[in-house]
Design a protein around this motif. Structure first.
Motif, short mmCIF file in Angstrom:
data_model
loop_
_atom_site.label_atom_id
_atom_site.label_comp_id
_atom_site.label_asym_id
_atom_site.label_seq_id
_atom_site.Cartn_x
_atom_site.Cartn_y
_atom_site.Cartn_z
N THR A 44 0.80 -1.35 0.17
CA THR A 44 -0.08 0.15 -0.08
C THR A 44 0.69 1.39 0.08
O THR A 44 0.30 2.39 0.22
N PHE A 45 2.06 1.16 -0.32
CA PHE A 45 2.86 2.45 -0.52
C PHE A 45 3.32 2.60 -1.87
O PHE A 45 4.41 2.24 -2.39
N PRO A 46 2.70 3.48 -2.67
CA PRO A 46 3.09 3.43 -4.24
C PRO A 46 4.32 4.18 -4.11
O PRO A 46 4.28 5.20 -3.26
N ASP A 47 4.98 4.42 -5.22
CA ASP A 47 6.28 5.16 -5.39
C ASP A 47 6.01 6.56 -5.19
O ASP A 47 6.66 7.29 -4.67
N THR A 48 4.58 7.11 -5.37
CA THR A 48 4.21 8.59 -5.10
C THR A 48 4.24 8.73 -3.58
O THR A 48 4.34 9.91 -3.16
N ALA A 49 4.28 7.87 -2.83
CA ALA A 49 4.21 8.03 -1.16
C ALA A 49 5.41 8.25 -0.84
O ALA A 49 5.81 8.92 0.18
N TYR A 50 6.52 7.71 -1.61
CA TYR A 50 8.00 8.06 -1.29
C TYR A 50 8.34 9.43 -1.76
O TYR A 50 9.00 9.39 -2.69
N SER A 51 7.76 10.54 -1.42
CA SER A 51 7.75 11.78 -2.30
C SER A 51 9.20 12.47 -2.24
O SER A 51 9.66 13.27 -3.11
N LYS A 52 9.99 12.11 -0.95
CA LYS A 52 11.12 12.63 -0.94
C LYS A 52 12.39 11.91 -1.40
O LYS A 52 13.50 12.47 -1.52
N GLU A 53 11.96 10.45 -1.69
CA GLU A 53 13.09 9.48 -2.12
C GLU A 53 13.29 9.47 -3.81
O GLU A 53 12.50 9.55 -4.42
N CYS A 315 0.31 -10.96 4.91
CA CYS A 315 -1.32 -10.64 4.89
C CYS A 315 -1.60 -9.45 5.31
O CYS A 315 -2.61 -8.96 5.09
N LEU A 316 -0.59 -8.93 6.18
CA LEU A 316 -0.86 -7.64 6.99
C LEU A 316 0.27 -6.70 6.39
O LEU A 316 1.04 -6.03 7.25
N ALA A 317 0.42 -6.74 5.14
CA ALA A 317 1.58 -6.22 4.41
C ALA A 317 1.90 -4.61 5.14
O ALA A 317 2.99 -4.25 5.22
N GLN A 318 0.67 -3.85 5.20
CA GLN A 318 1.15 -2.42 5.60
C GLN A 318 1.61 -2.19 6.68
O GLN A 318 2.71 -1.50 7.03
N GLN A 319 1.06 -2.78 7.78
CA GLN A 319 1.48 -2.61 9.15
C GLN A 319 2.92 -3.53 9.42
O GLN A 319 3.59 -3.07 10.28
#
Ligand code: NAD
Length: 371
Positions: A44-53, A315-319
């Motif tokens: 649930t962390f697309p590339d766009t979520a890594y805005s500063k990287e 199965c709970l990949a986000q957390q």
């Protein structure tokens, strides 16, 4: 230093080793972060979520430039070979099962911090990835079991009468087992817990469960259990058989470090269970706590649906990624000084976690297995 976050390639692995908010904390320590394109998407962390990287699609370039590479699953030999000699790898390695990988890490002069080797001492708790992932897996196990049941877990009063609460037995009360008990209790089940370590009695009771007392004490060293003698096993078996027969749901999580998962339920006990009952065997990946478990599969054996999950944390990949990233951050905080890599190999936590360094397998036990 340049830190690379690689995209996981193991089948079914959705986690990522570093999430955006924690990556930003690493940057505050003086690191620059490069993310392999798409690495966080399944968590649930697309590339766009890594805005500063920085995002890098070319894995070979990513690996060649990185001083530190972060991963969840043991990387392939091919990935290690493309890393810079002298670079650091932070990942689960499971060295005993991946001896080729360990030899490649040694020969490529990689400094390897194996996340499963973080010492289980108070000071290292915030880096303990085995515990963070086991807690989530344990939470999830009763939910998984419940969807295979044709019964509900809580007591329910209806106009046509009351339904009884289901009975849940959790076997093995480490980090995962206690979370499993707590989840089942919150869902309204009548819960029992069992472990060979007597101190788990109080822990089980603290999450609302009863403890199954077999009268056998199997405390080992370092907070772990020891293996049982044959006499002890027979005594335990007769008590457990009764509790197994009463359960609607069983979650097994027993493990002894470095050994195959102990067998807690045999075919006869399975055959004696209630019609429609469900067993989730969290030892599935390690040989199984239950006879007949198929890793990665669900099988019907007599009255029982037997579930052998692989990689529940995914199965709970986000957390799971969030906690794993924090575990890694807390480790890297110890080895990054003013943006430079300066591990103190005399520190107990660093020493315990280091698998290879400068062309040598530094862990004695693993070196004996591998060399
Ligand atoms: P684990 O996954 O190695 O084992 C799970 C459980 O299986 C353990 O509780 C063990 O006693 C039990 N078990 C083994 N053989 C059994 C058998 N035949 N029948 C029934 N149960 C059996 O354990 P874990 O979750 O990694 O943690 C084990 C212990 O270490 C816990 O007490 C935990 O609190 C402690 N721990 C301490 C730290 C720390 O101090 N930093 C960190 C993590 C865990």
């Amino acid at each position: 230093v340049k830190i690379a976050i690689i995209k996981e390639t193991t089948a079914g692995e959705k986690r990522v080793a570093m999430i955006p908010v924690v990556a930003q904390k690493l940057e505050k320590l003086g690191a620059s972060i490069v993310l392999e394109a798409g690495a966080g998407a399944a968590a649930t962390f697309p590339d766009t979520a890594y805005s500063k990287e920085t995002i890098e699609a070319d894995q070979t370039k990513l690996l060649a430039d990185a001083d530190i590479v972060l991963a969840v699953q043991p990387p392939s030999v091919d990935i290690v070979k493309r890393m810079k000699p002298g670079a650091v790898l932070v990942s689960f390695i499971y060295a005993r099962m991946n001896t080729d990988l360990v030899r490649t890490l040694r020969d490529s002069k990689i400094t390897t911090f194996a996340m499963e080797m973080i010492p289980r001492i108070s000071r290292a708790q915030a880096m303990d990835a085995l515990s963070s992932q086991a807690a989530l897996a344990g939470y999830y196990a009763p939910l998984l079991a419940s969807v295979h049941m044709q019964k509900i877990l809580p007591m329910m009063t209806t106009a046509v009468g009351s339904l009884r609460a289901a009975r849940v037995l959790v076997m093995g009360l480490g980090v995962a087992g206690l979370q499993a008990l707590a989840t089942a209790h919150r869902l309204g089940a009548v819960c029992e817990g069992y472990d060979v370590r007597p101190e788990t009695k109080e822990e089980a009771e603290s999450v609302g469960a009863k403890f199954v007392d077999t009268g056998v004490d199997a405390r080992g060293t370092g907070g772990y259990a020891r293996e049982l003698t044959d006499d002890e096993k027979a005594k335990v078996r007769s008590v457990l058989t009764q509790h197994i027969a009463q359960a609607d749901m069983i979650i097994t999580t027993a493990s002894v470090p470095g050994k195959r998962a102990p067998r807690l339920i045999d075919a006869e006990q399975l055959a004696g269970m209630k019609e429609g009952s469900v067993v989730v065997d969290m030892g599935a990946e390690n040989g199984g706590n239950c006879e007949g478990t198929q890793p990665g599969d669900i099988v019907k054996i007599g009255p029982v649906t037997l579930v052998g999950p692989i990689n529940l944390p995914s199965c709970l990949a986000q957390q799971a990624s969030e906690l794993y990233a924090k575990n890694i951050f807390n480790l890297l905080e110890q080895v990054l000084k003013e943006g430079e890599l300066k591990p103190d190999f005399t520190d107990d936590v660093i020493k315990g976690t280091t698998l290879t360094h400068d062309g040598v397998i530094t862990n004695d036990a693993i070196r004996q297995v591998v060399e």
